[in-house]
Design a protein around this motif. Structure first.
Motif, PDB file in Angstrom:
ATOM      1  N   MET A 157       0.881  -1.237  -0.087  1.00 46.94           N
ATOM      2  CA  MET A 157      -0.261   0.220   0.096  1.00 46.94           C
ATOM      3  C   MET A 157       0.506   1.678  -0.177  1.00 46.94           C
ATOM      4  O   MET A 157       0.510   1.927  -1.228  1.00 46.94           O
ATOM      5  CB  MET A 157      -0.848  -0.077   1.243  1.00 46.94           C
ATOM      6  N   LEU A 158       2.052   1.446   0.866  1.00 43.75           N
ATOM      7  CA  LEU A 158       2.874   2.172   1.097  1.00 43.75           C
ATOM      8  C   LEU A 158       3.704   2.399  -0.689  1.00 43.75           C
ATOM      9  O   LEU A 158       3.427   3.638  -1.233  1.00 43.75           O
ATOM     10  CB  LEU A 158       3.871   2.058   2.066  1.00 43.75           C
ATOM     11  N   GLN A 159       4.207   1.813  -1.021  1.00 45.80           N
ATOM     12  CA  GLN A 159       4.399   1.626  -1.984  1.00 45.80           C
ATOM     13  C   GLN A 159       3.732   1.691  -3.728  1.00 45.80           C
ATOM     14  O   GLN A 159       3.606   3.436  -4.698  1.00 45.80           O
ATOM     15  CB  GLN A 159       4.976   0.375  -3.307  1.00 45.80           C
ATOM     16  N   GLU A 160       1.921   1.552  -3.479  1.00 43.12           N
ATOM     17  CA  GLU A 160       1.208   1.368  -4.277  1.00 43.12           C
ATOM     18  C   GLU A 160       1.081   3.925  -4.864  1.00 43.12           C
ATOM     19  O   GLU A 160       0.917   4.451  -5.782  1.00 43.12           O
ATOM     20  CB  GLU A 160      -0.213   0.633  -3.991  1.00 43.12           C
ATOM     21  N   TYR A 161       0.949   3.490  -2.759  1.00 44.27           N
ATOM     22  CA  TYR A 161       0.875   5.686  -3.056  1.00 44.27           C
ATOM     23  C   TYR A 161       1.539   6.109  -2.521  1.00 44.27           C
ATOM     24  O   TYR A 161       1.028   7.739  -2.913  1.00 44.27           O
ATOM     25  CB  TYR A 161      -0.863   6.021  -2.013  1.00 44.27           C
TER      26      TYR A 161
END
Length: 276
Positions: free
Chosen positions: A198-202
């Protein structure tokens, strides 16, 4: 007017002060248009935070940069702040805790420096666009490392995936507008990990200290820990939140990350779904 007269006080109330701080209208009237849009907040230790002042129909607010100042000083419900304006662009800020004593230390500086250096790792460059894709339920894994060599990334659970798994039970849940994930407490004293995917995606970067805010606006400062294997977790301070809310096995937590314009997260909102 003497500089000593250019003062106002505010009480920190998360419901109204977490995102920005309102400058009293009567104080603004005393300035007669001398205040600038770009300003600086200076704390007791002489450290500066750049902020941006913005005005709308509701008044004049300290906005951009305020959340970082509030987070770095671990502002809590009821903290008393005195702002002294130099007549140009700088506010000297004194902060008093609910015990009536001056808060002299910034929480980040109070942590061991060696720990902060270890925890200051950056989130890897994202492999996809800013807009989040739909992910499957959290049990499956992806063979892609997402930029973390040799480490598999688990797909994370969202409110949408909960609703798909049990429409009758979770149909009434409101999907958060911000990036979020759902965590199920597997052990009473389990550590809470933040999905790297999630951190990477956003493209989210986590502040060293984040505010964990519950449904009633109460706030707990929690330190972010970056493990050597790439995992990211809530560390010191998380146990206080867990104990206060008397979390038990299989309780679910909806954790929403509040991200500013630079995609940095200073605050997380947590909703507890009690296991029945």
């Amino acid at each position: 007017m003497a500089q000593s007269d250019l003062e106002f006080f505010k009480v920190y109330l998360p419901e109204f002060s977490a995102q920005h701080m309102c400058i009293p209208p009567d104080f603004v009237g005393l300035l007669k248009g001398t205040i600038t849009a770009d300003a600086t907040l200076r704390d007791f230790a002489g450290k500066n935070w750049k902020v941006r002042l913005e005005e709308d129909e509701k008044g004049l607010f300290i906005k951009k940069g305020w959340q970082e100042f509030a987070s770095d000083h671990s502002l809590k419900f009821g903290d008393f702040l005195i702002f002294n304006f130099d007549g140009k662009r700088q506010f000297d800020v004194k902060i008093f805790g609910t015990n009536g004593c001056l808060k002299k230390d910034v929480l980040c500086d109070a942590l061991p420096k060696t720990h902060l250096q270890k925890e200051a790792g950056k989130i890897p460059e994202p492999t996809s666009n800013w807009k989040r894709k739909n992910f499957e339920n959290g049990s499956k894994t992806s063979e892609k490392s997402g930029g973390l060599s040799g480490v598999k990334c688990k797909r994370y659970t969202t409110v949408e995936s909960l609703q798909r798994s049990d429409v009758c039970k979770y149909a009434s849940l409101v999907v958060p507008e911000n990036p979020h994930f759902v965590s199920t407490l597997a052990k009473v004293f389990s550590t809470l990990y933040i999905p790297r995917l999630m951190l990477q995606e956003y493209r989210i970067t986590l502040n060293k200290i984040v505010e964990i805010r519950d449904e009633n606006g109460r706030i707990w400062p929690v330190r972010i820990n970056h493990r050597k294997d790439g995992r990211v977790l809530l560390a010191a301070g998380w146990g206080n939140f867990r104990k206060f809310h008397k979390l038990v096995l299989k309780d679910k937590l909806i954790i929403e990350l509040i991200v500013d314009g630079t995609r940095k997260c200073h605050q997380m909102r947590v909703q507890v779904l009690r296991h029945k």
